[in-house]
Write a protein that holds these residues in place. Structure first.
Motif, short mmCIF file in Angstrom:
data_model
loop_
_atom_site.label_atom_id
_atom_site.label_comp_id
_atom_site.label_asym_id
_atom_site.label_seq_id
_atom_site.Cartn_x
_atom_site.Cartn_y
_atom_site.Cartn_z
N PRO A 38 0.86 -1.23 0.04
CA PRO A 38 0.08 0.02 -0.08
C PRO A 38 0.96 1.27 -0.07
CG PRO A 38 -0.98 -1.62 1.42
CD PRO A 38 0.41 -2.14 1.00
N ALA A 39 1.88 1.28 0.73
CA ALA A 39 2.82 2.37 0.78
C ALA A 39 3.35 2.67 -0.39
CB ALA A 39 3.60 2.66 1.92
N PHE A 40 3.89 1.50 -0.95
CA PHE A 40 4.89 1.68 -2.33
C PHE A 40 3.69 2.02 -3.50
CE2 PHE A 40 6.19 -0.52 -6.19
CZ PHE A 40 7.60 -0.31 -5.96
N ASP A 41 2.44 1.60 -3.26
CA ASP A 41 1.60 2.05 -4.38
C ASP A 41 1.05 3.45 -4.39
OD1 ASP A 41 1.49 -0.40 -5.64
OD2 ASP A 41 -0.61 -1.08 -4.57
N LEU A 42 1.15 3.96 -3.15
CA LEU A 42 0.60 5.40 -2.99
C LEU A 42 1.79 6.43 -3.09
CD1 LEU A 42 -1.02 7.78 -1.61
CD2 LEU A 42 -0.27 6.88 0.54
N LEU A 50 5.43 15.82 -1.40
CA LEU A 50 4.23 15.30 -0.98
C LEU A 50 3.35 16.77 -0.25
CD1 LEU A 50 4.81 12.21 0.91
CD2 LEU A 50 4.21 12.39 -1.36
N PRO A 51 2.22 16.98 -0.73
CA PRO A 51 1.52 18.48 -0.13
C PRO A 51 1.21 17.76 1.18
CG PRO A 51 -0.01 16.93 -1.43
CD PRO A 51 1.69 16.46 -1.54
N GLU A 52 0.84 18.73 2.19
CA GLU A 52 0.37 18.58 3.63
C GLU A 52 -0.89 17.76 3.52
OE1 GLU A 52 1.57 19.15 6.87
OE2 GLU A 52 3.33 20.01 5.47
N LYS A 53 -1.61 17.52 2.67
CA LYS A 53 -2.81 16.61 2.72
C LYS A 53 -2.91 15.77 1.51
CE LYS A 53 -7.82 16.48 3.38
NZ LYS A 53 -9.20 17.17 3.68
N CYS A 54 -3.27 14.36 1.53
CA CYS A 54 -3.29 13.54 0.27
C CYS A 54 -4.47 13.98 -0.53
CB CYS A 54 -3.40 12.20 0.88
SG CYS A 54 -3.21 10.90 -0.47
N PRO A 55 -4.06 14.25 -1.80
CA PRO A 55 -5.06 14.79 -2.87
C PRO A 55 -6.25 13.76 -2.91
CG PRO A 55 -3.05 15.23 -3.78
CD PRO A 55 -2.66 14.46 -2.39
N ASN A 69 -9.05 5.28 5.44
CA ASN A 69 -8.43 5.36 6.66
C ASN A 69 -6.69 4.85 6.68
OD1 ASN A 69 -10.40 6.58 8.11
ND2 ASN A 69 -11.25 4.65 9.16
N ASP A 70 -6.69 3.60 5.91
CA ASP A 70 -5.44 3.14 5.57
C ASP A 70 -4.63 4.18 4.73
OD1 ASP A 70 -5.86 0.94 7.35
OD2 ASP A 70 -6.26 -0.25 5.39
N ILE A 71 -5.29 4.71 3.70
CA ILE A 71 -4.61 5.46 2.79
C ILE A 71 -3.93 6.81 3.60
CG2 ILE A 71 -4.67 7.08 0.74
CD1 ILE A 71 -6.69 4.92 -0.23
N GLU A 72 -4.82 7.43 4.16
CA GLU A 72 -4.56 8.47 5.06
C GLU A 72 -3.42 8.39 6.06
OE1 GLU A 72 -8.06 10.08 6.48
OE2 GLU A 72 -8.68 11.35 4.64
N ILE A 74 -1.08 5.81 5.77
CA ILE A 74 0.09 5.54 5.20
C ILE A 74 0.80 6.96 4.77
CG2 ILE A 74 1.29 4.70 3.31
CD1 ILE A 74 -0.82 2.30 3.57
N TYR A 75 -0.29 7.75 4.22
CA TYR A 75 0.32 9.16 3.66
C TYR A 75 0.98 9.93 4.73
CZ TYR A 75 0.32 13.49 1.04
OH TYR A 75 0.90 14.66 0.60
N SER A 76 0.09 10.03 6.11
CA SER A 76 0.98 10.66 7.12
C SER A 76 2.34 10.13 7.50
CB SER A 76 -0.07 10.42 8.29
OG SER A 76 0.56 11.03 9.49
N GLU A 77 2.49 8.69 7.41
CA GLU A 77 3.80 8.17 7.68
C GLU A 77 4.84 8.82 6.39
OE1 GLU A 77 3.12 4.08 8.02
OE2 GLU A 77 2.13 4.28 9.86
#
Length: 469
Positions: A38-42, A50-55, A69-72, A74-77
């Motif tokens: 998931p992190a790789f794909d993201l 990366l912007p402050e918030k995932c588009p 929830n998982d995407i957000e 992972i994006y935070s990490e």
């Protein structure tokens, strides 16, 4: 799967999948990340910081496979890694390029013999004489080379001298005399010499083995692998195979060396189109012959040669490197049959200094070669190219404009390097190969670049695998 994510010429992240591992390399910081899928794909959805918030469009795109929830999360990490300077970091190395000029000369390749007792088909040195006629270096020329190195080494305390050829043992008495002379100068100049010899082993005997193990801090032993492979390329003057002559001598040298004053050595082989299954040669050298420090490197030759590697060979070469990397991991984890493979040895903790990252070896700047006639060249592979002759140790001359030319050659001047994720690992490749094939030290050989990138990917993957708990 592999991708290179970058913005302009400043930020760069390289991602790839190998042996079950999803890996991201932040090229500028050197940070390596082992990711889940998931992190790789993201991460692969971004081509800039990366912007402050995932588009939202990216969340929508990935929502078919992963929860919001998982995407957000992972994006935070990933964003934290970016803020820590470990993703999409800026390239701030170019400011060091000005430090390269005016460096002292600290290393020398001494061509003690422009003659050889083998006739290797792929020899870049024209079977030993570099196209200039067969000759041996006089002792007095070797002593003057030592004086030249001492004079031009500035405040460098540790100096390196490699006895090279042709075959150095064909001028063995001169080797011993030159070492004796260099040692006699160490205290006077507050220097310490580190000697290396590269040999095909044909003339090794008990006396030379003992001397090498006493005086040479490193020794490079030339062997291509399996007997059939070695003897197809590395022939004696009378056209016979050489394997049976030198292998027992190499084994004797290394066995003595393992318990001696110096322990560094490595067996250096070459693979060609004739042995694209070169992992078998690696295993033969390690398992059958008992050498645990080794390298089998790709031949660099004009593609018109029947043994030359071409782009059509790359898929097989890549498969072999991956196969070798996986086998090395298995052996390391099982703690048996381990060996070091030169091109997979990589330091992810500190790595080379900034200048080393930018220009690699000190060819033509901190490192020079001296021929039997006393002529000075940027390195052993430039010998014979008269347009690159830098001077002569007989009169102490040296062309500083050539020295400066090499000092200023780096990953920012070499074609395609600035935008390559691998630039700080390969440091722009080999100047001599670039010149031989492209007549320009700043134009890398594409085939060599492709192979190097694969080796770095394998080396990093090995580190990731061995870091598993």
């Amino acid at each position: 799967m592999r991708a290179c994510i970058f913005i302009g010429e400043i930020l760069m992240v390289h991602t790839y999948f190998m042996n079950g591992y999803y890996i991201a390399i932040d090229s500028n910081s050197g940070a390596v990340h082992s990711l889940d899928k998931p992190a790789f794909d993201l991460l692969n959805k971004f081509t800039e910081k990366l912007p402050e918030k995932c588009p939202e469009d990216i969340i929508d795109e990935l929502s078919e496979e992963y929860s919001r929830n998982d995407i957000e999360e992972i994006y935070s990490e990933l964003l934290e890694l970016q803020k820590a300077g470990q993703l999409f970091s800026e390239d701030d190395y170019e400011r060091f390029t000005g430090m390269m000029k005016g460096a002292p000369i600290k290393s020398m390749c001494l061509h003690i013999s422009h003659d050889c007792n083998l006739r290797c088909k792929y020899c870049f040195a024209s079977t030993g004489d570099f196209g200039k006629g067969r000759k041996l270096m006089p002792v007095e020329t070797g002593k003057k080379a030592i004086d030249f190195l001492l004079e031009h080494s500035g405040n460098r305390h540790n100096l390196e001298l490699d006895f090279f050829g042709g075959e150095p043992l064909m001028n063995w008495d001169a080797v011993k005399e030159i070492i004796k002379y260099a040692r006699s100068k160490e205290q006077e100049y507050n220097k310490k010499f580190r000697f290396t010899v590269t040999t095909n082993g044909m003339l090794l005997n008990d006396e030379s083995i003992d001397f090498i193990n006493e005086e040479m801090s490193n020794v490079v032993l030339s062997l291509d692998g399996r007997k059939c492979v070695n003897d197809a390329m590395r022939l004696t003057v009378n056209g016979k195979g050489s394997y049976d002559i030198f292998v027992p001598k190499f084994q004797k040298l290394v066995e003595k060396r393992r318990n001696g004053k110096y322990r560094e050595y490595y067996v250096r082989g070459t693979f060609t189109k004739n042995n694209l299954d070169f992992t078998k040669d690696v295993y033969h050298i390690a398992d059958d012959l008992g050498f645990d420090q080794l390298s089998v490197e790709p031949v660099i030759a004009d593609e018109t040669e029947p043994y030359a590697l071409t782009e059509a060979d790359l898929p097989k070469i890549f498969d072999e490197y991956e196969k070798l990397a996986v086998e090395m991991i298995r052996r390391k984890k099982e703690e048996r049959g381990c060996f070091n493979f030169f091109h997979f040895m990589i330091d992810l903790d500190q790595g080379p200094c900034a200048i080393k990252r930018l220009r690699g070896c000190g060819c033509g700047n901190e490192y020079v070669s001296v021929t039997p006639d006393g002529d000075i060249y940027p390195c052993h592979q430039f010998v014979g190219h008269d347009e690159w002759k830098m001077g002569n140790i007989e009169d102490g001359s040296i062309d500083l404009s050539i020295k400066d030319r090499f000092a200023c050659s780096n990953v920012y001047t070499k074609e395609g390097c600035k935008d390559c994720w691998c630039k700080f690992y390969c440091s722009g490749g080999c100047n001599a190969n670039n010149y031989s094939f492209n007549k320009n030290i700043d134009k890398p050989v594409k085939l060599s670049c492709d192979i190097e990138r694969k080796r770095v990917e394998c080396a990093v993957m090995i580190k990731v695998a061995m870091a598993e708990k």
